[in-house]
Design a protein around this motif. Structure first.
Motif, mmCIF file in Angstrom:
data_model
loop_
_atom_site.group_PDB
_atom_site.id
_atom_site.type_symbol
_atom_site.label_atom_id
_atom_site.label_comp_id
_atom_site.label_asym_id
_atom_site.label_seq_id
_atom_site.Cartn_x
_atom_site.Cartn_y
_atom_site.Cartn_z
ATOM 1 N N GLY A 168 9.145 2.450 20.110
ATOM 2 C CA GLY A 168 9.096 1.005 20.284
ATOM 3 C C GLY A 168 9.189 0.218 18.989
ATOM 4 N N GLU A 169 9.108 0.874 17.843
ATOM 5 C CA GLU A 169 9.197 0.154 16.578
ATOM 6 C C GLU A 169 10.645 -0.243 16.296
ATOM 7 O OE1 GLU A 169 5.422 1.841 13.976
ATOM 8 O OE2 GLU A 169 7.429 2.677 13.637
ATOM 9 N N ASN A 170 10.823 -1.450 15.750
ATOM 10 C CA ASN A 170 12.149 -1.932 15.394
ATOM 11 C C ASN A 170 12.338 -1.902 13.879
ATOM 12 O OD1 ASN A 170 10.710 -4.157 14.419
ATOM 13 N ND2 ASN A 170 11.047 -5.347 16.289
ATOM 14 N N GLY A 171 13.451 -2.441 13.423
ATOM 15 C CA GLY A 171 13.737 -2.399 11.997
ATOM 16 C C GLY A 171 12.711 -3.125 11.152
ATOM 17 N N ALA A 172 12.181 -4.257 11.660
ATOM 18 C CA ALA A 172 11.175 -5.006 10.915
ATOM 19 C C ALA A 172 9.886 -4.196 10.760
ATOM 20 C CB ALA A 172 10.888 -6.333 11.607
ATOM 21 N N ASP A 173 9.490 -3.501 11.833
ATOM 22 C CA ASP A 173 8.286 -2.664 11.765
ATOM 23 C C ASP A 173 8.463 -1.539 10.747
ATOM 24 O OD1 ASP A 173 7.062 -4.147 13.841
ATOM 25 O OD2 ASP A 173 8.119 -2.931 15.349
ATOM 26 N N ILE A 174 9.625 -0.905 10.783
ATOM 27 C CA ILE A 174 9.887 0.198 9.858
ATOM 28 C C ILE A 174 9.907 -0.307 8.421
ATOM 29 C CG2 ILE A 174 11.601 1.919 9.172
ATOM 30 C CD1 ILE A 174 12.389 2.096 12.152
ATOM 31 N N ALA A 175 10.521 -1.473 8.191
ATOM 32 C CA ALA A 175 10.564 -2.036 6.837
ATOM 33 C C ALA A 175 9.161 -2.291 6.311
ATOM 34 C CB ALA A 175 11.370 -3.332 6.843
ATOM 35 N N GLU A 176 8.289 -2.781 7.153
ATOM 36 C CA GLU A 176 6.912 -3.044 6.736
ATOM 37 C C GLU A 176 6.152 -1.749 6.475
ATOM 38 O OE1 GLU A 176 2.949 -5.436 8.393
ATOM 39 O OE2 GLU A 176 4.883 -5.625 9.404
ATOM 40 N N ASN A 177 6.330 -0.759 7.342
ATOM 41 C CA ASN A 177 5.621 0.515 7.175
ATOM 42 C C ASN A 177 6.093 1.275 5.938
ATOM 43 O OD1 ASN A 177 4.205 -0.006 9.512
ATOM 44 N ND2 ASN A 177 5.594 1.181 10.828
ATOM 45 N N LEU A 178 7.355 1.172 5.595
ATOM 46 C CA LEU A 178 7.859 1.836 4.394
ATOM 47 C C LEU A 178 7.173 1.297 3.141
ATOM 48 C CD1 LEU A 178 11.686 2.009 5.199
ATOM 49 C CD2 LEU A 178 10.153 3.967 4.895
ATOM 50 N N VAL A 179 6.949 -0.009 3.098
ATOM 51 C CA VAL A 179 6.250 -0.595 1.953
ATOM 52 C C VAL A 179 4.803 -0.118 1.921
ATOM 53 C CG1 VAL A 179 5.510 -2.751 0.871
ATOM 54 C CG2 VAL A 179 7.761 -2.607 1.940
ATOM 55 N N ASP A 180 4.154 -0.103 3.093
ATOM 56 C CA ASP A 180 2.754 0.325 3.163
ATOM 57 C C ASP A 180 2.573 1.769 2.706
ATOM 58 O OD1 ASP A 180 2.097 -2.162 4.122
ATOM 59 O OD2 ASP A 180 2.083 -1.547 6.243
ATOM 60 N N GLU A 181 3.562 2.610 2.956
ATOM 61 C CA GLU A 181 3.481 4.023 2.575
ATOM 62 C C GLU A 181 3.960 4.279 1.156
ATOM 63 O OE1 GLU A 181 2.174 6.473 4.383
ATOM 64 O OE2 GLU A 181 1.687 5.081 6.014
ATOM 65 N N GLY A 182 4.384 3.226 0.444
ATOM 66 C CA GLY A 182 4.826 3.396 -0.929
ATOM 67 C C GLY A 182 6.219 3.957 -1.076
ATOM 68 N N VAL A 183 7.001 3.907 0.008
ATOM 69 C CA VAL A 183 8.357 4.460 -0.042
ATOM 70 C C VAL A 183 9.325 3.462 -0.676
ATOM 71 C CG1 VAL A 183 10.277 5.349 1.324
ATOM 72 C CG2 VAL A 183 7.917 5.924 1.970
ATOM 73 N N THR A 184 9.313 2.221 -0.210
ATOM 74 C CA THR A 184 10.203 1.187 -0.743
ATOM 75 C C THR A 184 9.400 0.117 -1.473
ATOM 76 O OG1 THR A 184 10.144 0.023 1.379
ATOM 77 C CG2 THR A 184 11.972 1.553 0.997
ATOM 78 N N ALA A 185 10.110 -0.679 -2.282
ATOM 79 C CA ALA A 185 9.432 -1.658 -3.130
ATOM 80 C C ALA A 185 9.088 -2.940 -2.398
ATOM 81 C CB ALA A 185 10.313 -1.989 -4.338
ATOM 82 N N SER A 186 9.902 -3.324 -1.405
ATOM 83 C CA SER A 186 9.654 -4.580 -0.708
ATOM 84 C C SER A 186 10.223 -4.536 0.691
ATOM 85 C CB SER A 186 10.273 -5.758 -1.482
ATOM 86 O OG SER A 186 11.685 -5.674 -1.470
ATOM 87 N N TYR A 187 9.678 -5.398 1.521
ATOM 88 C CA TYR A 187 10.147 -5.527 2.891
ATOM 89 C C TYR A 187 11.598 -6.010 2.912
ATOM 90 C CZ TYR A 187 10.625 -7.725 7.518
ATOM 91 O OH TYR A 187 11.057 -8.110 8.764
ATOM 92 N N ASP A 188 11.884 -7.032 2.129
ATOM 93 C CA ASP A 188 13.223 -7.642 2.157
ATOM 94 C C ASP A 188 14.312 -6.675 1.707
ATOM 95 O OD1 ASP A 188 12.223 -10.035 3.085
ATOM 96 O OD2 ASP A 188 11.995 -10.915 1.098
ATOM 97 N N ALA A 189 13.984 -5.824 0.744
ATOM 98 C CA ALA A 189 15.014 -4.910 0.242
ATOM 99 C C ALA A 189 15.552 -4.036 1.372
ATOM 100 C CB ALA A 189 14.441 -4.046 -0.878
ATOM 101 N N PHE A 190 14.673 -3.541 2.228
ATOM 102 C CA PHE A 190 15.111 -2.663 3.316
ATOM 103 C C PHE A 190 15.648 -3.467 4.495
ATOM 104 C CE2 PHE A 190 14.541 0.023 7.070
ATOM 105 C CZ PHE A 190 15.078 1.228 6.644
ATOM 106 N N TYR A 191 14.942 -4.533 4.876
ATOM 107 C CA TYR A 191 15.352 -5.282 6.074
ATOM 108 C C TYR A 191 16.688 -5.994 5.855
ATOM 109 C CZ TYR A 191 15.012 -8.073 10.294
ATOM 110 O OH TYR A 191 15.258 -8.632 11.522
ATOM 111 N N ASP A 192 16.887 -6.567 4.666
ATOM 112 C CA ASP A 192 18.171 -7.221 4.389
ATOM 113 C C ASP A 192 19.312 -6.209 4.427
ATOM 114 O OD1 ASP A 192 16.787 -9.551 4.102
ATOM 115 O OD2 ASP A 192 16.893 -9.619 1.903
ATOM 116 N N LEU A 193 19.025 -4.992 3.985
ATOM 117 C CA LEU A 193 20.047 -3.945 4.036
ATOM 118 C C LEU A 193 20.409 -3.606 5.481
ATOM 119 C CD1 LEU A 193 21.762 -1.857 2.505
ATOM 120 C CD2 LEU A 193 19.794 -0.310 2.577
#
Length: 488
Positions: free
Chosen positions: A191-216
């Motif tokens: 049930g998670e969408n791209g916005a949820d995944i972008a937020e979780n990636l930041v929380d887990e220290g994988v990506t630097a920011s929400y916008d970097a992944f979601y804009d991509l």
């Protein structure tokens, strides 16, 4: 009393001040028909009569002599220009020195009045000279400065939002470079969408920011598809590297799942199902079995609090009960490692679960939060934990509650209306929370409240006044539009 000279009684000389002279111009002397043009003017009547001349007669005589002199030089007397009357000697004298026009001025109370300063300024000023600007005083400068500041503040207030939006639009989002380092098991839930995944990636220290992944993601055609399960990623990956790894089936881990700290029982069952080949309904049925069948303390009515949060990779073929037993055994190991006696497991897990939900992300605050609750228990003060109230209402994803919910004593998890610890754990605590529960910090605090939910900054207080001031700070922080999502 001094008698007035005869000329002062002349009705035609009633206005003797210099204003009348300026207005009427010089009197025109009478000339007889026998007087030759440009000839010598006849002598004054006073000379003929053998008496001194009056001032009027002296002035008229002077004018006649000047007119005769001009006529002699030009041959013919020049007529006066109507628009530019010739200035009489008295006018010139007044302009040079009003007191010098007549030596008797000032000597007698009956002499002509001296013009005022304003009148002299009106005569001597040039009508075509531009008016000099008035000097602005200190108050005028201050008022002008205040007006400029006020206008600037108003402009900033109304333009701040658009300006910030414009700057953010053209400022690249923060991003890492490369494929990262280390290992991170990342879970995508059903049930998670791209916005949820972008937020979780930041929380887990994988990506630097929400916008970097979601804009991509928004640039991708067609839109990427994500499948629930566990994925092998790394820390500090670029947004592109993280997206590529999540789209690569080789990075999907089989029979692997992650239970985050503080996860409630119902959410833990979902995560297990998504990362393993065990159906969710089988796990729910196994969780409904008597807790004693898993070795839990007698006080336990569910498995809540005893599914240790961690990353698990299970052997294929385990049934639902065996999977849950694996997590329970891991919790017993954590309690034993922390030095918790078997007869203290229940109380420790209950208190640790509250600390886990209330302390947030700042690990240094865990022992302080535990101390607040322990001080309240020791002094017979209700815990007043919003997290326990919310759990009792079935809302396991927030610590925000209403006045009515906090007043409902029928909710056995309501620590506002009921004394002591709640009837059971409100989530599954990890190692840090367990250690804090058995080793609280030293302090006299009875209150705590986060004042910045983005950073986790928390204020600990001993008195009600201190606590109220901290609550005001939180309310002010939540009142800002950019923080509204944290306070829902």
């Amino acid at each position: 009393m001094t008698q007035l000279p005869p000329e002062h009684h002349d009705p035609e000389r009633a206005a003797t001040d210099w204003h009348a002279l300026l207005a009427s111009g010089p009197p025109t002397p009478a000339r007889s028909d026998s007087e030759p043009a440009g000839g010598t003017p006849p002598p004054p009547a006073a000379e003929a009569e053998g008496r001194p001349m009056t001032r009027r007669e002296a002035r008229e005589a002077e004018q006649r002599r000047e007119a005769a002199a001009e006529g002699a030089g030009a041959g013919v007397p020049a007529p006066a220009r109507p628009s530019e009357p010739a200035s009489p000697p008295l006018f010139d004298a007044v302009l040079a020195d009003p007191m010098a026009a007549d030596p008797s001025v000032g000597a007698s109370p009956h002499t002509e009045a001296r013009p005022s300063r304003a009148e002299r300024r009106a005569v001597t000023s040039d009508p075509f000279e531009p008016e000099k600007p008035k000097r602005r005083g200190a108050w005028g400068c201050l008022i002008g400065l205040l007006i400029v500041v006020a206008l600037g503040a108003v402009a900033y207030f109304f333009l701040q939002g658009p300006i910030n939006a414009l700057v953010e639009r053209f400022t690249p989002a923060a991003d890492f470079s490369g494929s990262g380092t280390g290992e991170v098991v990342f879970m995508i839930h059903d049930g998670e969408n791209g916005a949820d995944i972008a937020e979780n990636l930041v929380d887990e220290g994988v990506t630097a920011s929400y916008d970097a992944f979601y804009d991509l993601l928004l640039e991708q055609t067609p839109e990427p598809e994500f499948h629930p399960g566990a994925y092998q990623l790394a820390e500090q990956m670029s947004a592109q590297a993280a997206l590529d790894a999540l789209q690569d089936p080789a990075n999907k881990l089989e029979n692997t799942f992650v239970i985050p700290e503080g996860t409630a029982l119902q959410d833990a069952l979902v995560a297990i199902s998504e990362g393993s080949d065990v159906p969710l309904e089988n796990l729910q049925a196994a969780a409904a079995e008597p807790p004693a069948s898993y070795g839990l303390p007698a006080e336990a009515t569910t498995l809540e609090g005893f599914l240790f949060p961690a990353t698990y990779t299970l052997e294929p073929g385990l049934d639902a009960h065996a999977v849950l037993q694996t997590l329970v055994n891991r919790q017993f190991e954590a309690l034993d490692a922390a030095g918790v006696p078997a007869d203290q497991r229940w109380r420790t897990v209950v208190l640790a679960s509250i600390v886990q939900r209330e302390a947030g992300s700042n690990l240094d605050d865990f022992p302080k939060v535990a101390r607040v609750f322990q001080n309240r228990l020791d002094q017979g003060i209700n815990l007043e934990s919003d997290a326990t109230v919310a759990y009792g209402t079935g809302n396991t994803h927030t610590v925000w509650t209403t006045d009515a919910e906090r007043a409902d004593a029928s909710n056995l998890y309501n620590t506002y209306a009921n004394p002591g610890l709640p009837v059971g754990p409100i989530g599954n605590p990890g190692d840090v929370a367990i250690n804090a529960a058995i080793h609280p910090a030293d302090g006299t605090w009875l209150f705590f409240v986060p004042v910045n939910l983005a950073t986790g900054e928390t204020v600990f207080s001993t008195t009600v006044d201190e606590h109220d001031a901290a609550v005001s700070r939180l309310q002010e922080w939540c009142a800002l539009d950019e923080n509204a999502s944290y306070c829902e």
